[in-house]
Motif scaffolding. Sequence first.
Motif, PDB file in Angstrom:
ATOM      1  N   GLN A   2       0.833  -1.190   0.000  1.00  0.00           N
ATOM      2  CA  GLN A   2       0.000   0.000   0.000  1.00  0.00           C
ATOM      3  C   GLN A   2       0.871   1.245   0.000  1.00  0.00           C
ATOM      4  O   GLN A   2       2.019   1.222   0.412  1.00  0.00           O
ATOM      5  N   ASP A   3       0.286   2.328  -0.472  1.00  0.00           N
ATOM      6  CA  ASP A   3       1.015   3.587  -0.478  1.00  0.00           C
ATOM      7  C   ASP A   3       0.860   4.242   0.887  1.00  0.00           C
ATOM      8  O   ASP A   3      -0.203   4.704   1.250  1.00  0.00           O
ATOM      9  N   ARG A   5       1.561   7.264   2.442  1.00  0.00           N
ATOM     10  CA  ARG A   5       1.976   8.585   1.985  1.00  0.00           C
ATOM     11  C   ARG A   5       2.753   9.381   3.020  1.00  0.00           C
ATOM     12  O   ARG A   5       3.469  10.300   2.688  1.00  0.00           O
ATOM     13  N   TYR A   6       2.619   9.038   4.295  1.00  0.00           N
ATOM     14  CA  TYR A   6       3.323   9.792   5.314  1.00  0.00           C
ATOM     15  C   TYR A   6       4.729   9.260   5.559  1.00  0.00           C
ATOM     16  O   TYR A   6       5.486   9.848   6.307  1.00  0.00           O
ATOM     17  N   ASP A   9      10.805   8.176   1.627  1.00  0.00           N
ATOM     18  CA  ASP A   9      11.399   7.124   0.808  1.00  0.00           C
ATOM     19  C   ASP A   9      12.278   6.196   1.630  1.00  0.00           C
ATOM     20  O   ASP A   9      12.288   4.983   1.435  1.00  0.00           O
ATOM     21  N   ARG A  12      10.032   3.902   3.591  1.00  0.00           N
ATOM     22  CA  ARG A  12       9.404   2.902   2.710  1.00  0.00           C
ATOM     23  C   ARG A  12      10.374   1.771   2.408  1.00  0.00           C
ATOM     24  O   ARG A  12      10.006   0.605   2.436  1.00  0.00           O
TER      25      ARG A  12
END
Length: 94
Positions: A2-3, A5-6, A9, A12
């Motif tokens: 899933q993305d 967003r908070y 990079d 992630r």
Amino acid sequence: MQDFRYLGDDRRAELEKYEFMMGEARGRLAASLDCLTDALIMVGQHGVYCTSNRNPTVPALDLQGVMVNLNGAKELVSAVMERMRAEREAAEKQ
């Protein structure tokens, strides 16, 4: 994945690494634990400069509250990770 967003990079990439090593659920908990630890470090550093008016040797009361809650969250995440590990090991023994 899933993305989230908070997440930056770097977070992630760390999340992907943990998910690969530990599985999705435990990996996400491990990444969350890292985020909580980093937040505690930042609040602790801020507490050095933002001290209580009544007792300058301790952080301000609001920072103390934040630190208590972050530590509590870390303990909960750690407990869940430990329980998942124990359940996995028990299942492997059967």
